[in-house]
Scaffold this active site. Structure first.
Site, PDB file in Angstrom:
ATOM      1  N   GLN A 283      11.022   4.722   8.429  1.00 55.77           N
ATOM      2  CA  GLN A 283      11.663   3.843   7.554  1.00 55.77           C
ATOM      3  C   GLN A 283      12.834   2.901   8.461  1.00 55.77           C
ATOM      4  O   GLN A 283      13.330   3.436   9.145  1.00 55.77           O
ATOM      5  CB  GLN A 283      12.394   4.607   6.361  1.00 55.77           C
ATOM      6  CG  GLN A 283      11.402   5.150   5.375  1.00 55.77           C
ATOM      7  CD  GLN A 283      10.540   4.339   4.494  1.00 55.77           C
ATOM      8  OE1 GLN A 283      10.801   3.046   4.553  1.00 55.77           O
ATOM      9  NE2 GLN A 283       9.769   4.636   3.509  1.00 55.77           N
ATOM     10  N   TYR A 312       0.357  10.959   3.593  1.00 56.21           N
ATOM     11  CA  TYR A 312       0.913   9.634   4.370  1.00 56.21           C
ATOM     12  C   TYR A 312       2.120  10.087   5.093  1.00 56.21           C
ATOM     13  O   TYR A 312       3.341   9.514   4.688  1.00 56.21           O
ATOM     14  CB  TYR A 312       0.912   8.694   3.464  1.00 56.21           C
ATOM     15  CG  TYR A 312      -0.146   8.180   2.836  1.00 56.21           C
ATOM     16  CD1 TYR A 312      -1.370   7.459   3.191  1.00 56.21           C
ATOM     17  CD2 TYR A 312      -0.367   8.803   1.471  1.00 56.21           C
ATOM     18  CE1 TYR A 312      -2.346   7.062   2.386  1.00 56.21           C
ATOM     19  CE2 TYR A 312      -1.494   8.728   0.582  1.00 56.21           C
ATOM     20  CZ  TYR A 312      -2.582   7.681   1.177  1.00 56.21           C
ATOM     21  OH  TYR A 312      -3.720   7.501   0.588  1.00 56.21           O
ATOM     22  N   ASP A 387       3.000   8.792   0.087  1.00 58.44           N
ATOM     23  CA  ASP A 387       3.775   7.721   0.411  1.00 58.44           C
ATOM     24  C   ASP A 387       2.945   6.831   1.153  1.00 58.44           C
ATOM     25  O   ASP A 387       2.892   6.512   2.191  1.00 58.44           O
ATOM     26  CB  ASP A 387       4.996   7.971   1.348  1.00 58.44           C
ATOM     27  CG  ASP A 387       5.912   7.156   1.498  1.00 58.44           C
ATOM     28  OD1 ASP A 387       5.608   5.812   1.045  1.00 58.44           O
ATOM     29  OD2 ASP A 387       6.830   7.231   2.363  1.00 58.44           O
ATOM     30  N   CYS A 414       5.424   1.145  -1.661  1.00 59.05           N
ATOM     31  CA  CYS A 414       6.360  -0.077  -1.147  1.00 59.05           C
ATOM     32  C   CYS A 414       5.460  -1.188  -1.873  1.00 59.05           C
ATOM     33  O   CYS A 414       5.650  -2.177  -1.503  1.00 59.05           O
ATOM     34  CB  CYS A 414       6.195  -0.042   0.466  1.00 59.05           C
ATOM     35  SG  CYS A 414       4.284   0.053   1.035  1.00 59.05           S
TER      36      CYS A 414
HETATM   37  N1  SAH Z   1       6.257   9.231   4.432  1.00 55.55           N
HETATM   38  C1  SAH Z   1       6.577   8.660   5.811  1.00 55.55           C
HETATM   39  C2  SAH Z   1       5.464   7.678   5.993  1.00 55.55           C
HETATM   40  C3  SAH Z   1       5.184   6.499   5.103  1.00 55.55           C
HETATM   41  S1  SAH Z   1       4.606   5.008   5.705  1.00 55.55           S
HETATM   42  C4  SAH Z   1       8.027   8.209   5.904  1.00 55.55           C
HETATM   43  O1  SAH Z   1       8.704   7.985   4.952  1.00 55.55           O
HETATM   44  O2  SAH Z   1       8.301   8.009   7.016  1.00 55.55           O
HETATM   45  C5  SAH Z   1       2.733   5.442   5.334  1.00 55.55           C
HETATM   46  C6  SAH Z   1       2.061   6.168   6.438  1.00 55.55           C
HETATM   47  O3  SAH Z   1       0.942   6.423   6.044  1.00 55.55           O
HETATM   48  C7  SAH Z   1       2.198   5.550   7.986  1.00 55.55           C
HETATM   49  O4  SAH Z   1       2.672   6.374   8.889  1.00 55.55           O
HETATM   50  C8  SAH Z   1       0.599   5.452   8.110  1.00 55.55           C
HETATM   51  O5  SAH Z   1       0.325   5.495   9.482  1.00 55.55           O
HETATM   52  C9  SAH Z   1      -0.014   6.260   7.302  1.00 55.55           C
HETATM   53  N2  SAH Z   1      -1.439   6.322   6.820  1.00 55.55           N
HETATM   54  C10 SAH Z   1      -1.909   5.066   6.563  1.00 55.55           C
HETATM   55  N3  SAH Z   1      -3.392   5.049   6.016  1.00 55.55           N
HETATM   56  C11 SAH Z   1      -3.311   6.582   5.926  1.00 55.55           C
HETATM   57  C12 SAH Z   1      -4.643   7.328   5.383  1.00 55.55           C
HETATM   58  N4  SAH Z   1      -5.472   6.655   4.886  1.00 55.55           N
HETATM   59  N5  SAH Z   1      -4.355   8.668   5.531  1.00 55.55           N
HETATM   60  C13 SAH Z   1      -3.145   9.127   6.050  1.00 55.55           C
HETATM   61  N6  SAH Z   1      -2.216   8.573   6.209  1.00 55.55           N
HETATM   62  C14 SAH Z   1      -2.150   7.142   6.413  1.00 55.55           C
END
Ligand code: SAH
Length: 459
Positions: A283, A312, A387, A414
């Site tokens: 973030q 995620y 997320d 987001c």
């Molecule tokens: N919860 C974390 C990251 C959120 S951002 C935080 O707050 O720091 C969203 C994340 O989803 C990113 O790290 C991205 O790499 C991942 N992502 C994107 N598509 C995805 C999918 N299909 N399955 C799993 N992760 C995914």
């Protein structure tokens, strides 16, 4: 029917998804950059479609009471900020309303608690990460800065008011090194030249800095002198190259070449420590991230007995924030470097009840569910946190989540339009939208982070 170059006078009454003002003239909708609700403007049509058009402000006839002078001299040219000319208080109001409207209109949600938006104490210099494009300007000088809105010409930015202070010093050193060693800038049209972008990330709690030079090649010709120059900056912890030889808009390639340090920086959020690699998501606004994660913890309603999924999960931020209050947490993330960070982060914080899986959430979770069912296990979860990126959760993932029937779903989003779409799915499948919290992570920009709690209705 309106056409290009027509000039008209109209009142602005709304803000569009890209921060542009929206108004109507004789029933025809115009999107107008830099115009605000409450403005009365004379505008020139730049592009006229059948039902709507794009126009540019010629003259502000009556100024919106919410209009303020941007602090940044290039605010209106630069694509980085969209709302600097709107008072921060009104930015928050606009964002909160947008989320509420989307949840009600797209999500068809009602009777939920909408908590007041959590705004920033200081909406400037809040970003811990910046990605500066590097291009040769028409003046024959190297330009490092930001894309001008919707184009790829680079505006040289002496000082950016939302990025962390001190980045200008780093850019200056890199530019000097490039000039001294005749290092070329990337040319998008010809797909030639070396340096494409510079990524700078800073741990606000630790002051550790990472610089990653994105190159259209395999080596940087003056790597040693670059490292010598950059490591004079206090806090410089990691210097690396990222190889991106593809055409197109994607900033980072997959390969990292380490030049100095361990390949990551460390930061803390609340009392949890995190290692962050250049390719991992983290973030961008640490002061607001704590508020977001604390809300996630609250909405998860943990007592210590729960099995929690964090889908995620990135570098395991939310997973580890929740792990101390849960029985077990399982995180899923598509980027393998981020999962490597997540596993190290668990160790770093002496957390042994969190495990992490690399893969797509919409594949890992259904597979887990099917395997557990095939083995005669019930495969339920108590809490599922998601997320996702802007496109929201894949339908296969949503289906499996419902089958696993968690008591609570905590959805961090987001993009409130896809959030609303997914909320509608969950409310049609046994859940109720209980509470909503918006958290402003992107002051001066149009984006807004939302976190919602959904509860199973049969409880
Ligand atoms: N919860 C974390 C990251 C959120 S951002 C935080 O707050 O720091 C969203 C994340 O989803 C990113 O790290 C991205 O790499 C991942 N992502 C994107 N598509 C995805 C999918 N299909 N399955 C799993 N992760 C995914």
């Amino acid at each position: 029917m309106f056409k290009k170059n027509d000039v008209c006078i109209l009142e602005i009454d709304d803000i569009g998804t890209n921060g542009e003002g929206i108004g109507k003239v004789d029933g025809y909708t115009l999107f107008i950059k830099d115009a605000l609700p409450g403005d009365r403007v004379e505008a020139k049509i730049m592009k006229a479609n059948k039902n709507f058009g794009y126009a540019r402000v010629q003259k502000i006839l009556t100024s919106s009471p919410d209009r303020v002078e941007p602090v940044c001299p290039v605010a209106s040219k630069c694509g980085g900020c969209q709302l600097q000319h709107l008072s921060y208080e009104k930015q928050l109001e606009f964002k909160e309303n947008k989320v509420k409207n989307n949840l009600e209109r797209i999500g068809k949600a009602k009777d939920f608690v909408m908590h007041p938006i959590m705004g920033m104490d200081n909406p400037y210099h809040y970003r811990n990460k910046a990605q500066y494009p590097v291009r040769m300007g028409n003046d024959g000088n190297i330009h490092m800065g930001f894309y001008a809105g919707r184009t790829h010409s680079v505006i040289e930015t002496e000082k950016c008011y939302i990025d962390t202070e001190g980045n200008d010093e780093i850019l200056k050193l890199i530019k000097e090194n490039m000039i001294a060693n005749n290092v070329s800038c990337y040319d998008e049209e010809k797909h030639k030249g070396l340096v494409r972008h510079i990524l700078i990330r800073k741990g606000f709690a630790t002051s550790e800095i990472m610089v990653c030079i994105v190159i259209n090649g395999k080596t940087y010709p003056a790597a040693e002198s670059l490292v010598t120059a950059l490591t004079k900056i206090p806090g410089m912890t990691s210097v690396c190259l990222n190889v991106n030889r593809e055409k197109g808009n994607v900033i980072l390639g997959k390969e990292i070449i380490n030049l100095y340090g361990k390949g990551y920086i460390t930061d803390t959020i609340g009392d949890v420590k995190f290692q962050i690699s250049p390719l991992a998501f983290y973030q961008v606004n640490p002061a607001q991230t704590v508020k977001l994660y604390e809300t996630a913890l609250k909405y998860a309603g943990l007592t210590g007995k729960e099995t929690v999924w964090d889908l995620y999960c990135g570098i395991g931020t939310i997973s580890l924030f929740l792990a101390k209050s849960a029985l077990h947490v399982k995180g899923v993330e598509i980027i393998s470097e981020a999962i490597e960070n997540a596993r190290n982060n668990a160790k770093l914080n002496h957390i042994d009840n969190a495990e992490f899986y690399v893969g797509k959430a919409e594949e890992v979770l259904p597979k887990y569910y099917d395997e557990q069912r095939a083995a005669g296990n019930n495969a339920t979860a108590d809490v599922i946190v998601v997320d996702p990126p802007r496109k929201g959760c894949d339908i296969k993932l949503r289906e499996t989540m419902v089958k696993m029937s968690p008591e609570r779903i905590v959805y961090v989003s987001c993009d409130s339009a896809t959030l609303a779409r997914d909320v509608e799915y969950f409310t049609a499948n046994g859940y109720k939208l209980v509470e909503v919290q918006t958290v402003d992570m992107f002051g001066m920009g149009v984006h807004i982070e939302t976190i919602v709690a959904l509860h199973r209705t049969d409880l």
